[in-house]
Design a protein around this motif. Structure first.
Motif, PDB file in Angstrom:
ATOM      1  N   ASP A   1       4.974  -8.202  -8.879  1.00 13.78           N
ATOM      2  CA  ASP A   1       5.485  -8.317 -10.250  1.00 13.78           C
ATOM      3  C   ASP A   1       4.546  -7.660 -11.247  1.00 13.78           C
ATOM      4  O   ASP A   1       5.008  -7.009 -12.207  1.00 13.78           O
ATOM      5  N   LEU A   2       3.252  -7.759 -11.033  1.00 14.93           N
ATOM      6  CA  LEU A   2       2.290  -7.185 -11.975  1.00 14.93           C
ATOM      7  C   LEU A   2       2.344  -5.661 -11.998  1.00 14.93           C
ATOM      8  O   LEU A   2       2.061  -5.042 -13.038  1.00 14.93           O
ATOM      9  N   VAL A   3       2.710  -5.025 -10.872  1.00  8.15           N
ATOM     10  CA  VAL A   3       2.799  -3.563 -10.846  1.00  8.15           C
ATOM     11  C   VAL A   3       4.221  -3.078 -11.116  1.00  8.15           C
ATOM     12  O   VAL A   3       4.514  -1.888 -10.991  1.00  8.15           O
ATOM     13  N   GLY A   4       5.121  -4.003 -11.469  1.00  4.86           N
ATOM     14  CA  GLY A   4       6.469  -3.604 -11.863  1.00  4.86           C
ATOM     15  C   GLY A   4       7.452  -3.463 -10.726  1.00  4.86           C
ATOM     16  O   GLY A   4       8.471  -2.773 -10.872  1.00  4.86           O
TER      17      GLY A   4
ATOM     18  N   GLU B   1       0.807  -1.218   0.000  1.00  2.00           N
ATOM     19  CA  GLU B   1       0.000   0.000   0.000  1.00  2.00           C
ATOM     20  C   GLU B   1       0.842   1.272   0.000  1.00  2.00           C
ATOM     21  O   GLU B   1       0.626   2.180  -0.809  1.00  2.00           O
ATOM     22  N   GLU B   2       1.803   1.370   0.907  1.00  2.00           N
ATOM     23  CA  GLU B   2       2.607   2.595   0.986  1.00  2.00           C
ATOM     24  C   GLU B   2       3.581   2.726  -0.186  1.00  2.00           C
ATOM     25  O   GLU B   2       3.996   3.829  -0.532  1.00  2.00           O
TER      26      GLU B   2
ATOM     27  N   ASP C   1      -5.476 -17.923 -18.890  1.00  2.00           N
ATOM     28  CA  ASP C   1      -6.905 -17.656 -19.068  1.00  2.00           C
ATOM     29  C   ASP C   1      -7.351 -16.381 -18.353  1.00  2.00           C
ATOM     30  O   ASP C   1      -8.320 -15.731 -18.771  1.00  2.00           O
ATOM     31  N   HIS C   2      -6.671 -16.010 -17.269  1.00  2.00           N
ATOM     32  CA  HIS C   2      -7.077 -14.850 -16.476  1.00  2.00           C
ATOM     33  C   HIS C   2      -6.032 -13.724 -16.528  1.00  2.00           C
ATOM     34  O   HIS C   2      -6.040 -12.848 -15.671  1.00  2.00           O
ATOM     35  N   TRP C   3      -5.165 -13.778 -17.542  1.00  2.00           N
ATOM     36  CA  TRP C   3      -4.085 -12.787 -17.609  1.00  2.00           C
ATOM     37  C   TRP C   3      -4.623 -11.367 -17.767  1.00  2.00           C
ATOM     38  O   TRP C   3      -4.146 -10.435 -17.121  1.00  2.00           O
ATOM     39  N   ASP C   4      -5.628 -11.182 -18.606  1.00  2.00           N
ATOM     40  CA  ASP C   4      -6.198  -9.846 -18.792  1.00  2.00           C
ATOM     41  C   ASP C   4      -6.822  -9.336 -17.489  1.00  2.00           C
ATOM     42  O   ASP C   4      -6.701  -8.136 -17.161  1.00  2.00           O
ATOM     43  N   ASP C   5      -7.486 -10.216 -16.757  1.00  2.00           N
ATOM     44  CA  ASP C   5      -8.070  -9.814 -15.477  1.00  2.00           C
ATOM     45  C   ASP C   5      -6.982  -9.429 -14.475  1.00  2.00           C
ATOM     46  O   ASP C   5      -7.156  -8.481 -13.689  1.00  2.00           O
ATOM     47  N   LEU C   6      -5.867 -10.152 -14.492  1.00  2.00           N
ATOM     48  CA  LEU C   6      -4.758  -9.826 -13.591  1.00  2.00           C
ATOM     49  C   LEU C   6      -4.167  -8.459 -13.923  1.00  2.00           C
ATOM     50  O   LEU C   6      -3.813  -7.687 -13.023  1.00  2.00           O
ATOM     51  N   LEU C   7      -4.057  -8.156 -15.205  1.00  2.00           N
ATOM     52  CA  LEU C   7      -3.541  -6.838 -15.607  1.00  2.00           C
ATOM     53  C   LEU C   7      -4.500  -5.730 -15.209  1.00  2.00           C
ATOM     54  O   LEU C   7      -4.067  -4.647 -14.784  1.00  2.00           O
ATOM     55  N   ARG C   8      -5.801  -5.974 -15.342  1.00  2.00           N
ATOM     56  CA  ARG C   8      -6.781  -4.964 -14.917  1.00  2.00           C
ATOM     57  C   ARG C   8      -6.708  -4.750 -13.412  1.00  2.00           C
ATOM     58  O   ARG C   8      -6.846  -3.611 -12.931  1.00  2.00           O
ATOM     59  N   LEU C   9      -6.504  -5.821 -12.666  1.00  2.00           N
ATOM     60  CA  LEU C   9      -6.354  -5.702 -11.215  1.00  2.00           C
ATOM     61  C   LEU C   9      -5.129  -4.865 -10.862  1.00  2.00           C
ATOM     62  O   LEU C   9      -5.199  -3.977  -9.993  1.00  2.00           O
TER      63      LEU C   9
ATOM     64  N   LYS D   1      -2.510   0.498  -9.271  1.00  2.00           N
ATOM     65  CA  LYS D   1      -1.555   1.554  -9.614  1.00  2.00           C
ATOM     66  C   LYS D   1      -2.229   2.914  -9.736  1.00  2.00           C
ATOM     67  O   LYS D   1      -1.631   3.940  -9.400  1.00  2.00           O
ATOM     68  N   TYR D   2      -3.476   2.937 -10.189  1.00  2.00           N
ATOM     69  CA  TYR D   2      -4.170   4.212 -10.383  1.00  2.00           C
ATOM     70  C   TYR D   2      -5.088   4.559  -9.213  1.00  2.00           C
ATOM     71  O   TYR D   2      -5.862   5.511  -9.299  1.00  2.00           O
ATOM     72  N   GLY D   3      -4.995   3.797  -8.126  1.00  2.00           N
ATOM     73  CA  GLY D   3      -5.685   4.158  -6.906  1.00  2.00           C
ATOM     74  C   GLY D   3      -7.171   3.894  -6.885  1.00  2.00           C
ATOM     75  O   GLY D   3      -7.875   4.442  -6.038  1.00  2.00           O
TER      76      GLY D   3
END
Length: 384
Positions: free
Chosen positions: A225-228, A195-196, A274-282, A287-289
């Motif tokens: 890893d998904l948020v870099g 979070e911080e 199968d859920h890669w797009d959903d993981l990226l949306r998450l 990242k955008y709060g």
């Protein structure tokens, strides 16, 4: 590996410091002068102007000549747990003046802005680069007992006789505290690790984060890893975690005779795909709060395997944990780097325990916003 085929990792120190260096450290420490906290805060404000970030709640532009003096007295009294009554008696400033100053100027948002000012100034100093680049951070919780009733405090026999809270802080490799959050002492610290970091408003370019075992979940490995970002924890019993492989067991045992047998489980790559797009949306929502990391991590960590998104994220996190374990096990210097960073957080814990030595280190605020402000004063307001 032992005779039973189990991976055994020998413990190591973060630093192998020669005795001569220890003696030199002690000699230099004795040469340092004892500086009053008030003088230190005056000097810090002269360089950074952090007291100007403590603005009036009513947006009053005029500031009296005595305001900075009153602010410093409030910060010392509240950060050391001395209290405003005792501070008024010791410095000669009337209690009602200190109470009014604390009420109108020292708030969660102003303390955060003041701390950002201090961290940014500290980050730009040439000597600061000797401690680290500012890309590595760590987080850990520190329990504090509370006095009186509080909706945040909980019983926890391991740390408190009665009730208490936990102050979860994020520390950079440059020894600066850039995040503080009061959490319920019985909650999992792992829910608040990311979070911080995502809410970091300082100039610190954090890319890697270290925690102890309490901050580790498969969900965190996947989300970092998904948020870099890179999660680099110190995992207790690292040799006993489940390691994943991408293909058949026989192929890995043939290609890697020593490490192949340790990869005991095959990753479900189809589930992740199968859920890669959903993981990226998450990840984008975080990242955008649009959602807080603590809520997302808490919900997904508690979800069963029937929740397809949670299952996919945990599967991806297990893959990332395996990659991290391979890197950590093969690089002793990397493990030492993580241990050194965690030790920096522990040293700041020790400083805070000294600052809170008065009044038996009990926080005395009845409601959560007041507890959060006092914890931020303790963790961010005073620095050596």
């Amino acid at each position: 590996m032992n005779d039973a085929g189990e991976l055994v990792i020998s413990p190591q120190k973060a630093e192998d410091i020669p005795s001569e260096a220890e003696e030199l450290h002690g000699e230099l420490e004795r040469m340092l002068p004892n500086v009053p906290i008030a003088s230190l805060l005056v000097e810090m404000d002269r360089h950074t102007g952090f007291l100007d970030r403590l603005v009036h709640a009513g947006s009053r532009p005029a500031r009296s000549p005595q305001l900075k003096r009153n602010l410093i007295a409030c910060l010392i009294g509240l950060s050391t747990n001395l209290g405003l009554h005792a501070m008024a008696a010791s410095c000669g400033i009337p209690y009602d003046v200190l109470a009014g100053t604390a009420e109108w100027y020292i708030r969660e948002e102003t303390l955060r802005e003041a701390n950002i000012c201090l961290v940014n100034y500290h980050h730009k100093l040439p000597v600061t680069a000797m401690f680290g680049s500012g890309t590595l951070s760590s987080s850990d919780g520190q329990p504090f007992p509370t006095r009186g009733k509080s909706i945040t405090a909980r019983h926890l026999n391991k740390y408190f006789v009665s009730e208490g809270i936990s102050a979860y802080t994020h520390v950079s490799d440059q020894h600066s505290t850039f995040g503080t959050k009061v959490i319920v002492a019985t909650h999992r610290e792992a829910h608040y690790v990311l979070e911080e970091i995502l809410g970091n408003a300082t100039d610190l370019p954090i890319t890697e984060h270290a925690t102890d075992t309490h901050g580790v979940t498969l969900v965190n490995f996947g989300l970092f890893d998904l948020v870099g970002k890179q999660l680099s924890p110190r995992i207790r019993d690292l040799g006993k975690i489940t390691l994943y492989r991408m293909g058949a067991k026989s192929d890995y045992e043939e290609r890697f005779p020593k490490s192949g047998p340790l990869l005991t489980k095959r990753a479900n790559l189809d589930l992740v795909a199968d859920h890669w797009d959903d993981l990226l949306r998450l990840a984008g929502s975080l990242k955008y709060g649009h959602a807080t990391a603590s809520m997302i991590v808490g919900k997904l960590s508690a979800s069963s395997r029937q929740n397809a998104l949670a299952a996919a994220l945990k599967e991806y996190g297990a893959i990332r944990r395996t990659i991290y374990a391979a890197k950590s096990l093969s690089d002793e210097g990397y493990r030492r780097k993580v241990a050194r960073q965690l030790n920096k957080g522990e040293s700041l814990h020790a400083l805070r325990r000294q600052l809170q030595g008065l009044r038996r280190r009990c926080l005395r605020r009845p409601v959560h916003p007041q507890l959060r402000r006092q914890a931020r004063r303790v963790t961010c307001g005073l620095r050596r």
